[in-house]
Structures are given as C-alpha cells and as structure tokens.
Design a protein around this motif. Structure first.
Motif, PDB file in Angstrom:
ATOM      1  N   VAL A  37       0.879  -1.191  -0.059  1.00  0.00           N
ATOM      2  CA  VAL A  37      -0.127   0.007  -0.089  1.00  0.00           C
ATOM      3  C   VAL A  37       1.006   1.282   0.112  1.00  0.00           C
ATOM      4  O   VAL A  37       0.572   2.360  -0.909  1.00  0.00           O
ATOM      5  CB  VAL A  37      -0.858   0.003   1.248  1.00  0.00           C
ATOM      6  CG1 VAL A  37      -1.410   1.391   1.337  1.00  0.00           C
ATOM      7  CG2 VAL A  37      -2.113  -1.006   1.090  1.00  0.00           C
ATOM      8  N   VAL A  38       1.852   1.339   0.906  1.00  0.00           N
ATOM      9  CA  VAL A  38       2.831   2.390   1.128  1.00  0.00           C
ATOM     10  C   VAL A  38       3.471   2.592  -0.306  1.00  0.00           C
ATOM     11  O   VAL A  38       3.626   3.776  -0.915  1.00  0.00           O
ATOM     12  CB  VAL A  38       3.799   2.392   2.202  1.00  0.00           C
ATOM     13  CG1 VAL A  38       5.029   3.265   2.102  1.00  0.00           C
ATOM     14  CG2 VAL A  38       2.955   2.550   3.474  1.00  0.00           C
ATOM     15  N   PHE A  39       3.916   1.449  -0.837  1.00  0.00           N
ATOM     16  CA  PHE A  39       4.867   1.557  -2.188  1.00  0.00           C
ATOM     17  C   PHE A  39       3.877   2.035  -3.338  1.00  0.00           C
ATOM     18  O   PHE A  39       4.220   3.096  -3.929  1.00  0.00           O
ATOM     19  CB  PHE A  39       5.373   0.270  -2.539  1.00  0.00           C
ATOM     20  CG  PHE A  39       6.639   0.125  -2.205  1.00  0.00           C
ATOM     21  CD1 PHE A  39       7.750   0.467  -2.884  1.00  0.00           C
ATOM     22  CD2 PHE A  39       7.001  -0.572  -0.683  1.00  0.00           C
ATOM     23  CE1 PHE A  39       9.177   0.286  -2.285  1.00  0.00           C
ATOM     24  CE2 PHE A  39       8.219  -0.559  -0.265  1.00  0.00           C
ATOM     25  CZ  PHE A  39       9.406  -0.264  -0.922  1.00  0.00           C
ATOM     26  N   LEU A  40       2.522   1.638  -3.345  1.00  0.00           N
ATOM     27  CA  LEU A  40       1.972   2.037  -4.585  1.00  0.00           C
ATOM     28  C   LEU A  40       1.448   3.569  -4.526  1.00  0.00           C
ATOM     29  O   LEU A  40       1.423   4.220  -5.080  1.00  0.00           O
ATOM     30  CB  LEU A  40       0.506   1.269  -4.438  1.00  0.00           C
ATOM     31  CG  LEU A  40      -0.573   1.573  -5.588  1.00  0.00           C
ATOM     32  CD1 LEU A  40       0.148   1.395  -6.815  1.00  0.00           C
ATOM     33  CD2 LEU A  40      -1.709   0.564  -5.462  1.00  0.00           C
ATOM     34  N   LEU A  41       1.026   3.840  -3.380  1.00  0.00           N
ATOM     35  CA  LEU A  41       0.740   5.295  -2.971  1.00  0.00           C
ATOM     36  C   LEU A  41       1.947   6.435  -3.056  1.00  0.00           C
ATOM     37  O   LEU A  41       1.743   7.283  -3.806  1.00  0.00           O
ATOM     38  CB  LEU A  41      -0.043   5.712  -1.488  1.00  0.00           C
ATOM     39  CG  LEU A  41      -1.368   4.945  -1.216  1.00  0.00           C
ATOM     40  CD1 LEU A  41      -1.581   5.056   0.281  1.00  0.00           C
ATOM     41  CD2 LEU A  41      -2.308   5.329  -2.137  1.00  0.00           C
ATOM     42  N   MET A  42       2.968   5.951  -2.682  1.00  0.00           N
ATOM     43  CA  MET A  42       4.213   6.556  -2.928  1.00  0.00           C
ATOM     44  C   MET A  42       4.574   6.910  -4.143  1.00  0.00           C
ATOM     45  O   MET A  42       4.945   8.026  -4.699  1.00  0.00           O
ATOM     46  CB  MET A  42       5.425   6.156  -1.917  1.00  0.00           C
ATOM     47  CG  MET A  42       6.508   7.042  -2.015  1.00  0.00           C
ATOM     48  SD  MET A  42       7.851   6.192  -0.752  1.00  0.00           S
ATOM     49  CE  MET A  42       8.162   4.698  -1.456  1.00  0.00           C
ATOM     50  N   PHE A  43       4.750   5.714  -4.962  1.00  0.00           N
ATOM     51  CA  PHE A  43       5.351   5.709  -6.183  1.00  0.00           C
ATOM     52  C   PHE A  43       4.210   6.433  -7.325  1.00  0.00           C
ATOM     53  O   PHE A  43       4.851   7.270  -8.238  1.00  0.00           O
ATOM     54  CB  PHE A  43       5.841   4.560  -6.795  1.00  0.00           C
ATOM     55  CG  PHE A  43       7.327   4.243  -6.413  1.00  0.00           C
ATOM     56  CD1 PHE A  43       8.148   4.708  -7.311  1.00  0.00           C
ATOM     57  CD2 PHE A  43       7.334   3.397  -5.188  1.00  0.00           C
ATOM     58  CE1 PHE A  43       9.425   4.279  -6.882  1.00  0.00           C
ATOM     59  CE2 PHE A  43       8.704   3.350  -5.037  1.00  0.00           C
ATOM     60  CZ  PHE A  43       9.916   3.808  -5.770  1.00  0.00           C
ATOM     61  N   VAL A  44       2.902   6.435  -6.896  1.00  0.00           N
ATOM     62  CA  VAL A  44       2.067   6.746  -8.002  1.00  0.00           C
ATOM     63  C   VAL A  44       1.558   8.242  -7.621  1.00  0.00           C
ATOM     64  O   VAL A  44       1.824   9.102  -8.486  1.00  0.00           O
ATOM     65  CB  VAL A  44       0.773   6.233  -8.027  1.00  0.00           C
ATOM     66  CG1 VAL A  44      -0.422   7.016  -8.622  1.00  0.00           C
ATOM     67  CG2 VAL A  44       0.788   4.566  -8.354  1.00  0.00           C
ATOM     68  N   TYR A  45       1.545   8.766  -6.285  1.00  0.00           N
ATOM     69  CA  TYR A  45       1.380  10.306  -6.027  1.00  0.00           C
ATOM     70  C   TYR A  45       2.429  11.043  -5.786  1.00  0.00           C
ATOM     71  O   TYR A  45       2.295  12.191  -5.703  1.00  0.00           O
ATOM     72  CB  TYR A  45       0.270  10.252  -5.083  1.00  0.00           C
ATOM     73  CG  TYR A  45      -1.009   9.747  -5.340  1.00  0.00           C
ATOM     74  CD1 TYR A  45      -1.687  10.110  -6.374  1.00  0.00           C
ATOM     75  CD2 TYR A  45      -1.551   8.850  -4.559  1.00  0.00           C
ATOM     76  CE1 TYR A  45      -3.116   9.434  -6.615  1.00  0.00           C
ATOM     77  CE2 TYR A  45      -2.982   8.139  -4.938  1.00  0.00           C
ATOM     78  CZ  TYR A  45      -3.445   8.639  -6.229  1.00  0.00           C
ATOM     79  OH  TYR A  45      -4.822   8.032  -6.235  1.00  0.00           O
TER      80      TYR A  45
END
Length: 257
Positions: A37-45
């Motif tokens: 979850v952290v990786f997805l939110l961080m890299f996308v946004y």
C-alpha cells in the motif's frame, strides 16, 4: 520412508498449523498489507508525475502488476523469519519424534504462506481499483496471473527458508533477505522502464526474475505479449526450487539434529 501421498498429507496437515497461527495472530499480516500500500501510494502520487511525465493513469496501469510481483516476493521473507523463530522453541525436535515425512514441516510452512500472499494481493488490488487501475483481459487470464504470482512467491520462499535455517535470529533473516531482495526489486522494470537505465543495468534488468514476471503479469492483466517473459520467469522459478529446496532441507536436518 513415506509415499508421495503420505508426504502430501503430512505437509497439508502442518500447513493447517501455519494457517491457524496466522488466524490467531493476524498482526503477522500487517507488514504484507502495509508495504505494498505504501509503495503504491508513494510511487504513483509522489514520484509518478516525474516518472510518467504527468500521465498518472498510464503509470498506474504499468506499475500495479509490478508491485504485485514485488509484494509476493517480499512477503516470502516472513516464512524464513517464522521458521527461524520455531527453531528456537524446540518444535523441530518434536516433529522429528512424530511419524511424519522429514520434509513436511518445511513444505507445510511454505504452503501456509499462501495466505499471506493472497491477503496482500487482495488488499493491493482493491486499493489499485479504487485509484483507477483497470484489468483489460478476461477472468481466465486474471486467474492465471494470480496463480503465477503465488507460484512465484512459493518458488523464492525456499531462499527465505534456507536463510532462516542458517542464521541465529529472526532479525538476521529479515536483514539478510532485505539485502538480497531490494537489489532485485529496484534493479527491475517494476517502477521504471528498463530502457531508461544505464546499459549495464538494463542488461541485468532484462533478465531479472522480477522484471520477467512483471512483464508476464502485465500481459495477463493489461493485455500484450506473455510467452517470452513467462518462459524466462519459469526458468528462474525452477532454478530457485532446484537450488534452494535441497539446501533448505539439508540445513533443516542439521538444525534439527
């Protein structure tokens, strides 16, 4: 000596033990839920605008399958930590005194780890769909992709099992596996296309098992070629089992003796 059928039965029974441990202590799932979850939110946004030139939708479509691969790869660390902790309790001595196949405790623990993979993938895919990710293929291709991800995690779990049988503390398993996993993950095409990398790093990225499986999952979920990258990923998976399964079993016998 046990027959293959008996070995499978013993492994499934001990897999049930592992699932029971997870059910009674769900806190063990926190890491495999929060990390993707952290990786997805961080890299996308946070990084997606710079990496994708502002096209976040296209970047989301490309990155989600890669993070799914990264998720099961990193989740495999947990099995080594768990088995290392078991080794300190003397439970292996109890298994040796029982009429079970020698390999069943390890195989059962690895099979129980499927629960961790499925939970982490479900949370990640649910969040990705909320963010706008869409699967462009059919149900069969999607199920095939999930099956491949589970097989990928199980194959490389034997590396974690081997490390767990070698080192003395659970913390050492986490530290050593992190050193091994991070270069494979970040020197891949999960977050950026390999074409943007320096030549020597691109060569490695193109044959990296994480890159190959990411391309295969992208093809199965987003549409596109699958065969070439899938064959390469399957070769890595077969090699991981062929090398680390016997090494893990040897280390387990030495640890339990």
């Amino acid at each position: 000596m046990s027959t293959p059928a008996q070995a499978l039965q013993h492994s499934l029974v001990l897999a049930g033990r592992g699932v029971t441990k997870l059910r009674k202590s769900p806190v063990q799932l926190v890491d495999v839920i929060l990390t993707p979850v952290v990786f997805l939110l961080m890299f996308v946004y946070l990084f997606g605008g710079a990496i994708a030139g502002g096209d976040l939708d296209a970047y989301l479509q490309a990155i989600v399958p890669g993070i799914m691969v990264m998720t099961v790869f990193q989740a495999s660390v947990g099995i080594g930590v768990s088995l290392n902790a078991d080794a300190g309790t003397g439970v292996f001595d109890r298994f040796r005194s029982m009429p079970v196949t020698r390999s069943a405790p390890l195989i059962g623990a690895v099979l129980a780890d499927l629960v961790r993979y499925l939970v982490s993938l479900a949370v990640l895919l649910g969040l990705a769909l909320i963010m706008g990710y869409r699967i462009h293929t059919g149900p069969l291709a999607t199920l095939a992709g999930i099956g491949l991800l589970l097989a990928f995690g199980l194959s490389f779990a034997w590396l974690s099992v081997y490390v767990g049988m070698l080192v003395k503390t659970p913390g050492s398993v986490t530290g050593l596996m992190t050193i091994l996993i991070l270069p494979l993950t970040f020197a891949s095409n999960v977050f950026v296309p390999s074409q943007t990398m320096p030549g020597w790093l691109q060569v490695w990225s193109d044959v990296n098992p994480v890159s190959l499986m990411s391309d295969a999952i992208r093809g199965l979920l987003n549409g596109g070629p699958v065969a070439g990258s899938l064959l390469g990923a399957l070769a890595w998976m077969a090699g991981a089992i062929a090398v680390f399964f016997p090494l893990a079993m040897r280390a387990y016998r030495r640890n339990a003796s």
